[in-house]
Design an enzyme around this catalytic site. Structure first.
Site, PDB file in Angstrom:
ATOM      1  N   GLU A 167       0.863  -1.139   0.036  1.00 56.92           N
ATOM      2  CA  GLU A 167      -0.031   0.144  -0.051  1.00 56.92           C
ATOM      3  C   GLU A 167       0.721   1.235   0.058  1.00 56.92           C
ATOM      4  OE1 GLU A 167      -2.618   0.584   3.310  1.00 56.92           O
ATOM      5  OE2 GLU A 167      -3.174  -1.653   3.281  1.00 56.92           O
ATOM      6  N   LYS A 191     -15.989   4.027   5.872  1.00 56.74           N
ATOM      7  CA  LYS A 191     -14.897   4.318   6.969  1.00 56.74           C
ATOM      8  C   LYS A 191     -15.140   5.522   7.871  1.00 56.74           C
ATOM      9  CE  LYS A 191     -11.039   2.184   4.687  1.00 56.74           C
ATOM     10  NZ  LYS A 191      -9.481   2.386   4.403  1.00 56.74           N
ATOM     11  N   GLU A 225      -9.506   9.650   5.440  1.00 60.67           N
ATOM     12  CA  GLU A 225      -9.752   7.995   5.353  1.00 60.67           C
ATOM     13  C   GLU A 225     -10.698   7.674   4.225  1.00 60.67           C
ATOM     14  OE1 GLU A 225      -8.509   5.370   7.484  1.00 60.67           O
ATOM     15  OE2 GLU A 225      -7.114   7.160   7.639  1.00 60.67           O
TER      16      GLU A 225
END
Length: 430
Positions: A262, A319, A325
């Site tokens: 990631e 989220k 986020e």
């Protein structure tokens, strides 16, 4: 004479093949994360068609996604398949349990490059999971069919590092050795990569000076020197990657490859989230893609790009936490791009324009907050987890020291190859 000319032509043709291979080999370094904490995701078939329309060659799934896998059948896109943290105890319980999971979840219609047993498990806040990680990996490896090329690994956060100041001093936390060292040996023995999630965004969030932003976004900056190694750095991504490499080398695992599972940058954030803008997200991800495709590598490992999965394909609107986020997506749920980073597969597609660089000063400025010198360690929620957890994430920020980039190395090699090619062409026409 005719025979000699035929032999010369054959030799030149062989060398020409090598030359063309050097330039034409697919550079399949770019992947994307497919997160599912959302209630507005497009149908699997639409997502598969979107992926096929790009140059993205790899997709990371945090848990099995049968519909998407089925939609990708017949494509050249490979899967990095995740085992949710909650499933790790079951896989660790017995070889039979792992075999059952493998039979139910590992697809046969799409290539699976690797399986990640857990996501940032060693820093998940659940100490009961750590001793079960290696047995789960071992059992799942044993469950793979004979001759399988799928690698078994696990994904870590940058919090596994105790030091990254400077990159050459990269080291793992000593208190993780009991769990981490056997995993590292497993990776080494089985030719599997070490997977980790670096986020230069979090480094900038803790040190919002213009020169730090330029360093994080691959934009022009004075460069920063690792005094211990003498290597110079022009971006945070390379510095973080080399700190990971140094930590592996220090443990004796120089042969273990690294995969960036990631990395990304939010295009929107709350009022107090510095740097979370469309321009910055476009600059980071677009320049990252260009950096990887250049095969320049890092100062510590020049000429080698790592497989890198960008977070994320879509926003995840369910989220919690700050606005950032929910704002890492490259694409909206209607399949339009939030911004262009040059991933379109069509030939001749223009690369994204580099964002106008910020003005960078040649001398370090007084730091904001508690980051007077060197790298700083920051903490933030990790955006990639599908467990709904807010896991501490460490990141590095590095102050300028004035240095010359070594980015020209790969370009020089390419010029040498070009010179060889031109000489061969000249010989053919003589």
């Amino acid at each position: 004479m005719g025979t000699r000319r035929r032999l010369d032509a054959a030799a030149i043709a062989g060398l020409l093949q090598v030359f063309l291979f050097h330039f034409a080999t697919p550079q399949s370094f770019i992947g994307v994360n497919y997160g599912t904490i959302a209630d507005n995701l497009p149908p699997a078939a639409s997502t598969a068609n979107l992926l096929k329309s790009t140059s993205i060659g790899k997709v990371r799934l945090y848990e099995p996604q049968p519909d998407l896998v089925a939609a990708l059948a017949g494509s050249s896109i490979s899967i990095l398949l995740g085992v949710p943290n909650a499933d790790v105890p079951n896989l660790a319980s017995s070889p039979a349990a792992a075999a059952s999971w493998a039979a139910a979840n590992i697809p046969t219609t799409v290539p699976v490059s690797a399986i990640s047993v857990g996501n940032e498990l060693l820093n998940s806040g659940d100490p009961s999971l750590a001793p079960q990680l290696l047995p789960a990996m071992q059992n799942l490896l044993a469950a793979l069919p004979a001759g399988s090329t799928t690698k078994i690994s696990t994904v870590h956060s940058m919090a596994v590092l105790s030091s990254s100041d400077p990159p050459s001093s990269g080291a793992f936390h000593a208190d993780l050795a009991g769990s981490l060292d056997p995993v590292l040996d497993f990776l080494h023995q089985n030719g599997a990569p070490f997977m980790i999630n670096p986020y230069p965004y979090f480094a900038y969030a803790s040190d919002t000076r213009p020169e730090t932003l330029a360093f994080c976004l691959f934009q022009p900056n004075p460069g920063r020197v690792d005094a211990a190694s003498g290597l110079s750095y022009t971006n945070m991504f390379d510095a973080q990657l080399d700190a990971i490499r140094a930590a592996l080398d220090a443990k004796g695992y120089s042969g273990v490859d690294i995969v960036i599972a990631e990395t990304g940058w939010p295009y929107k954030g709350d009022a107090d989230e510095a740097g979370a803008t469309v321009d910055n997200a476009k600059a980071y991800n677009g320049n990252l893609v260009a950096h990887l495709k250049s095969q320049v590598g890092t100062p510590r490992t020049p000429g080698k790009s790592v497989d890198t999965y960008i977070f994320a394909l879509y926003d995840e609107d369910l989220k919690g936490g700050p606005e950032s986020e929910r704002s890492f997506g490259l694409y909206r749920s209607d399949l339009t791009a939030n911004y262009d980073i040059g991933l379109a597969a069509a030939p001749g597609t223009a690369a994204p324009a580099t964002i106008t660089p910020v003005t960078v000063q040649s001398t370090p400025q007084p730091s904001r907050g508690m980051t007077p010198t060197g790298f700083c360690v920051t903490a933030a929620g990790v955006p990639g987890t599908t467990q709904g957890q807010q896991v501490p994430q460490t990141s590095s920020c590095y102050l300028p020291a004035g240095a010359v980039s070594r980015r020209a190395d790969a370009a020089v090699r390419r010029l040498v190859w070009l010179g060889v090619f031109l000489c061969l062409v000249t010989l053919v026409h003589k």
